[in-house]
Scaffold this motif. Structure first.
Motif, PDB file in Angstrom:
ATOM      1  N   THR A 218       0.823  -1.209   0.000  1.00  0.00           N
ATOM      2  CA  THR A 218       0.000   0.000   0.000  1.00  0.00           C
ATOM      3  C   THR A 218       0.856   1.256   0.000  1.00  0.00           C
ATOM      4  OG1 THR A 218      -0.149  -0.111   2.419  1.00  0.00           O
ATOM      5  CG2 THR A 218      -1.949  -1.088   1.160  1.00  0.00           C
ATOM      6  N   THR A 219       2.102   1.148   0.434  1.00  0.00           N
ATOM      7  CA  THR A 219       2.990   2.309   0.456  1.00  0.00           C
ATOM      8  C   THR A 219       4.006   2.203  -0.675  1.00  0.00           C
ATOM      9  OG1 THR A 219       4.359   1.161   2.118  1.00  0.00           O
ATOM     10  CG2 THR A 219       2.708   2.717   2.927  1.00  0.00           C
ATOM     11  N   GLN A 239       0.972  -3.718  -7.042  1.00  0.00           N
ATOM     12  CA  GLN A 239       0.090  -3.706  -5.884  1.00  0.00           C
ATOM     13  C   GLN A 239      -0.979  -4.789  -5.999  1.00  0.00           C
ATOM     14  OE1 GLN A 239      -2.389  -0.190  -5.442  1.00  0.00           O
ATOM     15  NE2 GLN A 239      -2.263  -0.325  -3.227  1.00  0.00           N
ATOM     16  N   LYS A 250      -8.314   2.339 -11.254  1.00  0.00           N
ATOM     17  CA  LYS A 250      -8.529   3.670 -10.698  1.00  0.00           C
ATOM     18  C   LYS A 250      -8.102   3.751  -9.237  1.00  0.00           C
ATOM     19  CE  LYS A 250     -12.407   4.923 -13.706  1.00  0.00           C
ATOM     20  NZ  LYS A 250     -13.841   5.311 -13.757  1.00  0.00           N
ATOM     21  N   SER A 251      -8.118   2.627  -8.572  1.00  0.00           N
ATOM     22  CA  SER A 251      -7.787   2.597  -7.138  1.00  0.00           C
ATOM     23  C   SER A 251      -6.328   2.249  -6.865  1.00  0.00           C
ATOM     24  CB  SER A 251      -8.684   1.574  -6.416  1.00  0.00           C
ATOM     25  OG  SER A 251     -10.049   1.879  -6.596  1.00  0.00           O
ATOM     26  N   SER A 253      -2.707   2.517  -5.893  1.00  0.00           N
ATOM     27  CA  SER A 253      -2.048   3.531  -5.062  1.00  0.00           C
ATOM     28  C   SER A 253      -0.625   3.072  -4.768  1.00  0.00           C
ATOM     29  CB  SER A 253      -2.821   3.743  -3.753  1.00  0.00           C
ATOM     30  OG  SER A 253      -2.854   2.545  -2.987  1.00  0.00           O
ATOM     31  N   GLY A 254       0.102   3.903  -4.062  1.00  0.00           N
ATOM     32  CA  GLY A 254       1.458   3.541  -3.683  1.00  0.00           C
ATOM     33  C   GLY A 254       2.445   3.744  -4.818  1.00  0.00           C
ATOM     34  N   ALA A 274       0.529   0.188  -9.673  1.00  0.00           N
ATOM     35  CA  ALA A 274       0.873   1.147  -8.625  1.00  0.00           C
ATOM     36  C   ALA A 274       0.407   2.499  -9.148  1.00  0.00           C
ATOM     37  CB  ALA A 274       2.374   1.173  -8.330  1.00  0.00           C
ATOM     38  N   SER A 275       0.312   3.483  -8.288  1.00  0.00           N
ATOM     39  CA  SER A 275      -0.024   4.819  -8.769  1.00  0.00           C
ATOM     40  C   SER A 275       1.151   5.426  -9.524  1.00  0.00           C
ATOM     41  CB  SER A 275      -0.413   5.725  -7.595  1.00  0.00           C
ATOM     42  OG  SER A 275      -0.731   7.022  -8.057  1.00  0.00           O
ATOM     43  N   ASN A 294       1.572   0.443 -14.906  1.00  0.00           N
ATOM     44  CA  ASN A 294       0.818   0.714 -13.697  1.00  0.00           C
ATOM     45  C   ASN A 294      -0.357   1.626 -14.050  1.00  0.00           C
ATOM     46  OD1 ASN A 294       3.407   2.323 -14.051  1.00  0.00           O
ATOM     47  ND2 ASN A 294       2.261   3.713 -12.726  1.00  0.00           N
ATOM     48  N   LYS A 295      -0.866   2.405 -13.116  1.00  0.00           N
ATOM     49  CA  LYS A 295      -2.045   3.236 -13.390  1.00  0.00           C
ATOM     50  C   LYS A 295      -1.809   4.141 -14.601  1.00  0.00           C
ATOM     51  CE  LYS A 295      -4.368   5.165  -9.983  1.00  0.00           C
ATOM     52  NZ  LYS A 295      -4.773   6.135  -8.917  1.00  0.00           N
ATOM     53  N   GLY A 301      -2.215   8.274 -13.156  1.00  0.00           N
ATOM     54  CA  GLY A 301      -0.980   7.585 -12.813  1.00  0.00           C
ATOM     55  C   GLY A 301       0.223   8.142 -13.555  1.00  0.00           C
TER      56      GLY A 301
END
Length: 483
Positions: A218-219, A239, A250-251, A253-254, A274-275, A294-295, A301
């Motif tokens: 998540t990080t 992720q 869309k979700s 993150s990290g 990942a974002s 990734n995103k 992203g």
């Protein structure tokens, strides 16, 4: 007797396999008539017994059991975590057992030193035996420091109560000085279980992450802070585990890889969710052969984000940006070449303090959907670029996107006294032609001519008399300083 002979031939040809137990055959020279027949019958019965046992064995189902390697002598530098009570099934918590194994590895006989104050552990290894181990707190190396040490050969998974702000493996000491050198993390699967990050390399020297799969963070998947010369290669980071087209995109993150330091290398790495794929805040870092999907940029992203602590000095070579591009803040010495940008992926040069210097964006390929997306864009919403020096955007090939460049060439034929060639659709900077070369091809005429204007990226040449002529012009925005 014939049946035994056939069985022996099959064994020799390798057509059947048996688990042969130690069997002693004795041959006693015959001392009375019929005794040799007796021993032939005995051999036939023994061979039949072997065949029966092999048939039973081959029909038995394989059981899923874990075997512990034989105990090594106390002088061994290989520390098997299962010998310390770690559970390779991932059911029980193995944190304390693995910590004991790490502690023993760092007290192994040493062979001199690496950097001053860093003991050489002589190639000591922490072997995970191909198991999966549940971890409830970060695995940290002892504060005494050390080097020439490897962790490899298994999987680590965060427990449901693992701290959300930590990483499963952390190379950090309580002091802020460099305590670890030549640490290798290899052939590992790191599952953060959506509880924080995967690997943290802090103030470490010459660390290698090789053939690792980091997921469910998540990080940050892999975090590098300080230190020197960390090397991430042949690894997969995401992720969420997917192959693109994920409904959860869309979700995302990290950050896949977060680099806060100098002289690090990321090569042959896939970042699939990942974002931000790779975040860089440091100097002289190299990215080569990475694939970022990734995103997507359209969903917010970024493939590679280069922050601006000072000198950038980043090289991005032979990479693949798949629907997600590059953002660079106030770049100074940035080199992007040989890379492929797919799905309207583009490069954004973002101004924070208005500095843009020594940037090469050359020999790349861009492919889009013909919706008018520019391959290189400027973000001057915070501050206009004021220092623009040695910025070369050239020799990129484009399909379905808008070509932008700092170098352009054009020609115009007409009859008259004024010729104007408009380069504004192509040139990157809106009003910054600083070098012009032109030729007026007027056949047998010899008119007087002059460069009249270069404002708004338009070049105007004027003659004293009307002639039929072709104007050839080359312009360059990359040179700002005068010699």
């Amino acid at each position: 007797m014939a049946e035994s002979a056939v069985l022996v031939k099959l064994l020799l040809l390798g057509l059947i396999s048996v688990n042969i137990l130690p069997i002693q055959f004795q041959y006693v020279e015959s001392s009375y008539p019929g005794e040799s027949d007796h021993y032939e019958d005995q051999m036939t019965r023994q061979m039949s017994s072997i065949r029966a046992s092999s048939i039973v064995r081959n029909r038995m189902p394989l059981s899923r059991t874990y075997s512990t390697p034989p105990l090594e002598s106390t002088s061994s530098c290989i520390h098997y975590v299962t010998h310390y009570g770690a559970d390779p099934t991932g059911i029980s918590d193995s944190t304390e057992a693995i910590e004991r194994a790490i502690s023993d590895a760092f007290t192994s006989p040493i062979d001199g030193h690496l950097m001053k104050g860093i003991p050489n552990l002589g190639g000591s290894e922490l072997h995970l035996d191909g198991g999966t181990y549940k971890i409830s707190r970060p695995l940290r190396l002892p504060d005494i420091g050390g080097g020439n040490f490897m962790i490899h050969g298994g999987s680590l998974r965060a427990s449901d109560d693992f701290p959300k702000d930590r990483h499963l493996i952390e190379l950090r000491s309580s002091s802020n000085s460099i305590s670890y050198e030549y640490i290798t993390l290899k052939d590992l699967m790191i599952d953060s279980n959506f509880r924080g990050g995967g690997i943290a390399i802090i103030n470490s020297l010459r660390t290698t992450v090789d053939n690792c799969y980091v997921s469910h963070f998540t990080t940050t998947g892999i975090s590098i802070e300080g230190g020197h010369e960390s090397y991430i290669r042949n690894s997969f980071i995401g992720q969420y585990i997917n192959v693109g087209g994920d409904d959860r995109e869309k979700s995302f993150s990290g950050i896949g890889i977060n680099i806060k330091g100098n002289d690090n290398v990321v090569t042959d790495v896939v970042i699939f969710s990942a974002s931000v794929g790779v975040m860089i805040a440091g100097e002289a870092n190299l990215l080569t052969g990475i694939h970022c999907y990734n995103k997507a940029t359209g969903l917010g992203g970024t493939g590679v984000y280069i922050r601006s602590p000072g000198l950038t000095q980043t090289r991005i070579v032979n990479c693949y940006f798949d629907f997600t591009g590059i953002v660079a803040e106030d770049p100074v010495q940035l080199h992007i070449t040989g890379s492929f940008f797919l799905g309207n992926a583009f490069i954004l040069l973002k101004s924070l303090k208005g500095v843009l210097s020594a940037v090469n964006i050359v020999d790349n390929m861009f492919s889009g959907d013909y919706t008018g997306v520019q391959i290189v864009q400027l973000d001057q919403s915070n501050e206009p670029f004021k220092t623009i020096d040695q910025v070369v955007v050239d020799r990129n090939n484009v399909r379905g996107m808008v070509l932008k460049s700092t170098v352009a060439r054009g020609s115009l034929w007409k009859k008259g006294t004024t010729w104007t060639v408009d380069f504004s659709p192509v040139l990157l900077f809106p009003n910054l032609i600083k070098n012009v070369q032109y030729t007026l091809e007027a056949g047998s005429s010899f008119p007087k001519h002059i460069l009249r204007n270069v404002s708004k990226n338009r070049v105007t040449v004027e003659t004293d008399v009307a002639v039929s002529a072709t104007l050839h012009v080359s312009v360059d925005q990359s040179l700002v300083r005068y010699i």
